[in-house]
Design a protein around this motif. Structure first.
Motif, PDB file in Angstrom:
ATOM      1  N   GLU A 436       0.848  -1.193   0.000  1.00 27.97           N
ATOM      2  CA  GLU A 436       0.000   0.000   0.000  1.00 27.97           C
ATOM      3  C   GLU A 436       0.880   1.238   0.000  1.00 27.97           C
ATOM      4  O   GLU A 436       1.954   1.239   0.587  1.00 27.97           O
ATOM      5  CB  GLU A 436      -0.831   0.018   1.292  1.00 27.97           C
ATOM      6  CG  GLU A 436      -1.918  -1.015   1.377  1.00 27.97           C
ATOM      7  CD  GLU A 436      -3.197  -0.498   0.751  1.00 27.97           C
ATOM      8  OE1 GLU A 436      -3.527   0.683   0.972  1.00 27.97           O
ATOM      9  OE2 GLU A 436      -3.851  -1.276   0.019  1.00 27.97           O
ATOM     10  N   LYS A 437       0.448   2.272  -0.673  1.00 32.36           N
ATOM     11  CA  LYS A 437       1.242   3.495  -0.630  1.00 32.36           C
ATOM     12  C   LYS A 437       0.354   4.716  -0.735  1.00 32.36           C
ATOM     13  O   LYS A 437      -0.850   4.614  -0.973  1.00 32.36           O
ATOM     14  CB  LYS A 437       2.290   3.491  -1.728  1.00 32.36           C
ATOM     15  CG  LYS A 437       1.762   3.195  -3.111  1.00 32.36           C
ATOM     16  CD  LYS A 437       2.926   3.026  -4.046  1.00 32.36           C
ATOM     17  CE  LYS A 437       2.511   2.651  -5.446  1.00 32.36           C
ATOM     18  NZ  LYS A 437       1.909   1.323  -5.582  1.00 32.36           N
ATOM     19  N   LYS A 438       0.983   5.884  -0.517  1.00 28.88           N
ATOM     20  CA  LYS A 438       0.241   7.145  -0.616  1.00 28.88           C
ATOM     21  C   LYS A 438      -0.369   7.283  -2.001  1.00 28.88           C
ATOM     22  O   LYS A 438       0.182   6.792  -2.986  1.00 28.88           O
ATOM     23  CB  LYS A 438       1.186   8.320  -0.364  1.00 28.88           C
ATOM     24  CG  LYS A 438       1.818   8.313   1.007  1.00 28.88           C
ATOM     25  CD  LYS A 438       1.100   9.289   1.901  1.00 28.88           C
ATOM     26  CE  LYS A 438       1.527   9.177   3.347  1.00 28.88           C
ATOM     27  NZ  LYS A 438       2.936   9.015   3.576  1.00 28.88           N
ATOM     28  N   TRP A 439      -1.468   8.033  -2.095  1.00 29.97           N
ATOM     29  CA  TRP A 439      -2.160   8.142  -3.379  1.00 29.97           C
ATOM     30  C   TRP A 439      -1.276   8.735  -4.462  1.00 29.97           C
ATOM     31  O   TRP A 439      -1.359   8.383  -5.626  1.00 29.97           O
ATOM     32  CB  TRP A 439      -3.448   8.951  -3.239  1.00 29.97           C
ATOM     33  CG  TRP A 439      -3.218  10.388  -2.828  1.00 29.97           C
ATOM     34  CD1 TRP A 439      -3.169  10.855  -1.553  1.00 29.97           C
ATOM     35  CD2 TRP A 439      -2.987  11.499  -3.679  1.00 29.97           C
ATOM     36  NE1 TRP A 439      -2.914  12.193  -1.560  1.00 29.97           N
ATOM     37  CE2 TRP A 439      -2.810  12.626  -2.846  1.00 29.97           C
ATOM     38  CE3 TRP A 439      -2.932  11.660  -5.064  1.00 29.97           C
ATOM     39  CZ2 TRP A 439      -2.552  13.887  -3.357  1.00 29.97           C
ATOM     40  CZ3 TRP A 439      -2.683  12.914  -5.573  1.00 29.97           C
ATOM     41  CH2 TRP A 439      -2.496  14.018  -4.732  1.00 29.97           C
ATOM     42  N   TYR A 440      -0.371   9.662  -4.061  1.00 28.75           N
ATOM     43  CA  TYR A 440       0.422  10.309  -5.105  1.00 28.75           C
ATOM     44  C   TYR A 440       1.571   9.441  -5.583  1.00 28.75           C
ATOM     45  O   TYR A 440       2.328   9.834  -6.451  1.00 28.75           O
ATOM     46  CB  TYR A 440       0.924  11.676  -4.631  1.00 28.75           C
ATOM     47  CG  TYR A 440       1.665  11.663  -3.320  1.00 28.75           C
ATOM     48  CD1 TYR A 440       1.014  12.021  -2.153  1.00 28.75           C
ATOM     49  CD2 TYR A 440       2.993  11.288  -3.264  1.00 28.75           C
ATOM     50  CE1 TYR A 440       1.678  12.008  -0.937  1.00 28.75           C
ATOM     51  CE2 TYR A 440       3.671  11.271  -2.062  1.00 28.75           C
ATOM     52  CZ  TYR A 440       3.005  11.624  -0.886  1.00 28.75           C
ATOM     53  OH  TYR A 440       3.665  11.612   0.302  1.00 28.75           O
ATOM     54  N   GLU A 442       0.795   6.388  -6.647  1.00 29.09           N
ATOM     55  CA  GLU A 442       0.149   5.446  -7.560  1.00 29.09           C
ATOM     56  C   GLU A 442       0.638   5.707  -8.985  1.00 29.09           C
ATOM     57  O   GLU A 442       0.825   6.866  -9.373  1.00 29.09           O
ATOM     58  CB  GLU A 442      -1.377   5.617  -7.507  1.00 29.09           C
ATOM     59  CG  GLU A 442      -2.019   5.177  -6.208  1.00 29.09           C
ATOM     60  CD  GLU A 442      -1.876   3.683  -5.952  1.00 29.09           C
ATOM     61  OE1 GLU A 442      -1.686   2.921  -6.926  1.00 29.09           O
ATOM     62  OE2 GLU A 442      -1.924   3.288  -4.772  1.00 29.09           O
ATOM     63  N   ALA A 506       8.846   3.172  -3.722  1.00 28.50           N
ATOM     64  CA  ALA A 506       7.611   2.770  -3.063  1.00 28.50           C
ATOM     65  C   ALA A 506       7.366   1.277  -3.272  1.00 28.50           C
ATOM     66  O   ALA A 506       6.270   0.786  -3.017  1.00 28.50           O
ATOM     67  CB  ALA A 506       6.441   3.583  -3.597  1.00 28.50           C
TER      68      ALA A 506
END
Ligand SMILES: *[C@@H]1O[C@H](CO)[C@@H](O)[C@H](O)[C@H]1NC(C)=O
Length: 586
Positions: A436-440, A442, A506
């Motif tokens: 999982e990672k921060k939206w930015y 993606e 990421a």
């Protein structure tokens, strides 16, 4: 013997060139006294949109009495651009002055003709003609707001400047307004004056160029700006990467020294974690390698065409730029095959014939599909742009008999010379789950943001290119264009490498498509910009012009997107190989 061979080769070359360019008599551009000089009527169309053109005589103009001259050969590129020259019927002879003479009459201005003239005058129609390849423009008439009446110019005065046996300057003046009323007869007259001129033959196109527009301070300034941006970016990228990578390497080598237990408990993170997946083939490898092959080819085509334009003064010859581009495109097909085919082989693809077919026809079918679609619309509106059937056949033949075989050669070479998988790390059998990672972080967000800076470096140039394409300006500063192109390449590569670094850090290994799409998103912004340009800078209207504009811009953006995507991928590919080949993997 050698001489005949050379002559034959030369002859074949000429025949081959004939397919692309015109070599009619008037192309020697020299005249004897009293020799026939031909005024060709080309097209007519609204001033607001240079690309919407109709046949000159579709507007019920009358033609001079003189019967046709020798058969005139039109080139394929002219057909593609909707250039369809028709003889004006005016009797003009070299250095022979002609006083005002009536050459034809529109006998009875019935309602049909009257309405079409009114429509054209109201929409600011301009006509375009050629005399000895020199373009001439003129308005057809005038609308008087106060009296609500329409006027048509019926006298054409040609002032032709000559130097020795060459024509070096032409002015056409439209005079003698006639008020349009139903039922009247409209006589048309012309006169020709010859004057000696001091213009040099080689400079005769200079008066069509617009240095105050193209060499405006803004233009220089924007290029200087982009150039500084490049220096700044390259410095920044190399600094960040050097420092971060050195830190990463230091961290990783410290971890080497820990014992196993410590390492299992330790918090390993970052790009090294995905070494077992980073060289995994991207999804849809066939499409991916086709796009990359196509991108390399288009990049080469662009450079070659711009170089030809710089050294060849191509703007002096009708549609020779398009002809050159088609020729270069066909000739550089092996590039497509080589890069597409070798990448596909390295990705472990087996169905290489399918890949090659997609690769060869991807861009041509994109362009032809769009042309076909626009052609239908053009036919519906009876626009001169409608492409003749034979020309379509010729394009299909070029695709099948030149592009495809050359692509095959390139593919075979690519598969054999560069087709071995040579990734620095092994690919694990089971793909690692992506955390999982921060939206930015993606991929799609990175892909969308990646294009902003590259777009920033080219959008001023885009303004100049759009303006010369859609308005009556001749683009000639190809040196600028080449510089901007190089800047675009460097900026794209730098920005996309940084994007890919963030993505890998990421622990997301899907860098291939992400770097391609991040580069390609430049074109998305160009397309948005073209929308802005359409609304604020052009005066186009109506379904036909809108569809035409966005059709052309769509194809342009697609091509640019493929090229920029390939820049992004190529740079990232080199970067990724580099960092993973220097880190020690246990
Ligand atoms: C054409 O017009 C330009 C500008 O008005 C003038 O300088 C030039 O001499 C004209 N050429 C001829 C052949 O009359």
């Amino acid at each position: 013997m050698a001489a005949t061979q050379r002559a034959t080769a030369f002859f074949l070359l000429i025949v081959f060139m004939q397919c692309f360019t015109t070599l009619a008599d008037e192309h020697s551009h020299t005249y004897d006294d009293s020799e026939e000089v031909v005024l060709w009527m080309n097209t007519i169309g609204p001033y607001a949109n240079r690309q919407e053109t109709y046949n000159y005589f579709s507007l019920h103009f009358c033609q001079g009495k003189k019967e046709g001259i020798n058969h005139y050969h039109e080139s394929m590129a002219e057909d593609l651009q909707g250039i369809e020259l028709e003889f004006s019927g005016l009797d003009i002879h070299y250095k022979r002055t002609q006083s005002k003479l009536q050459y034809c009459t529109i006998d009875n201005l019935d309602k049909d003709k009257l309405d079409s003239f009114k429509y054209a005058i109201r929409n600011n129609y301009w006509f375009q003609a050629y005399l000895d390849d020199l373009p001439l423009w003129g308005t057809i008439g005038e609308y008087d707001e106060s009296t609500k009446s329409f006027y048509l110019f019926t006298h054409r005065r040609l002032d032709i400047g000559y130097a020795g046996n060459r024509i070096v300057d032409v002015n056409m003046t439209n005079e003698n307004k006639v008020k349009l009323e139903p039922g009247i007869a409209v006589p048309f007259t012309y006169e020709v004056n010859w004057k000696p001129s001091a213009v040099k033959y080689h400079d005769r196109f200079d008066k069509y160029l617009d240095p105050s527009f193209f060499q405006h301070r803004i233009h220089w300034f924007s290029i200087f700006n982009s150039f500084m941006m490049v220096i700044f970016l390259v410095g920044l990228v190399s600094m960040i990467l050097m420092r971060t990578l050195r830190k990463d390497y230091a961290r990783y080598s410290k971890e080497e020294d820990m014992d196993d237990l410590e390492r299992d408990l330790g918090d390993e993170y970052g790009w090294k974690q995905v070494h077992g997946d980073v060289f995994r083939a991207p999804s849809r490898p066939t499409l991916f390698s086709a796009l990359i092959g196509c991108g390399y080819q288009l990049a080469v085509v662009t450079v070659c065409t711009i170089a030809l334009a710089i050294f060849g003064d191509l703007y002096t010859e009708r549609s020779s730029l398009l002809a050159a581009a088609i020729f270069v495109y066909a000739a550089t097909s092996p590039v497509n095959g080589y890069f597409g085919g070798s990448l596909y082989a390295r990705l472990g693809g087996k169905r290489w014939i399918r890949q090659m077919l997609i690769s060869s026809f991807f861009f041509p079918s994109l362009v032809c599909g769009m042309a076909f679609f626009l052609n239908f619309i053009a036919m519906y509106y009876h626009v001169a742009r409608a492409i003749p059937f034979l020309t379509m056949l010729a394009v299909a033949a070029i695709c099948l008999f030149i592009i495809l075989p050359l692509n095959l050669v390139g593919t075979i070479l690519g598969r054999n010379l560069a087709g071995q998988a040579d990734a620095p790390c092994r690919v694990n059998a089971v793909p690692r789950p992506i955390p999982e990672k921060k939206w930015y972080m993606e991929p799609y967000v990175i892909a969308l943001l990646g294009g902003i800076l590259p777009f920033g470096s080219i959008f001023i140039e885009m303004y100049f290119i759009f303006t010369s394409f859609w308005a009556y300006k001749i683009y000639y500063v190809y040196g600028f264009m080449l510089l901007v192109y190089v800047i675009l390449a460097v900026v794209t590569i730098c920005v996309i490498i940084v994007c890919a670094y963030f993505l890998l850090n990421a622990e997301d290994y899907r860098w291939q498509w992400t770097s391609f799409l991040a580069g390609a998103s430049t074109a998305f912004y160009v397309f948005l910009y073209s929308y802005y340009y359409f609304v604020f800078k052009t005066k186009m209207y109506g379904l036909f012009q809108t569809v035409f504009y966005f059709g052309y811009m769509g194809v342009l953006s697609m091509g640019l997107g493929i090229v920029c995507g390939t820049f992004g991928y190529a740079g990232t590919n080199a970067f990724v190989r580099k960092i993973y080949s220097t880190v020690k993997i246990d």
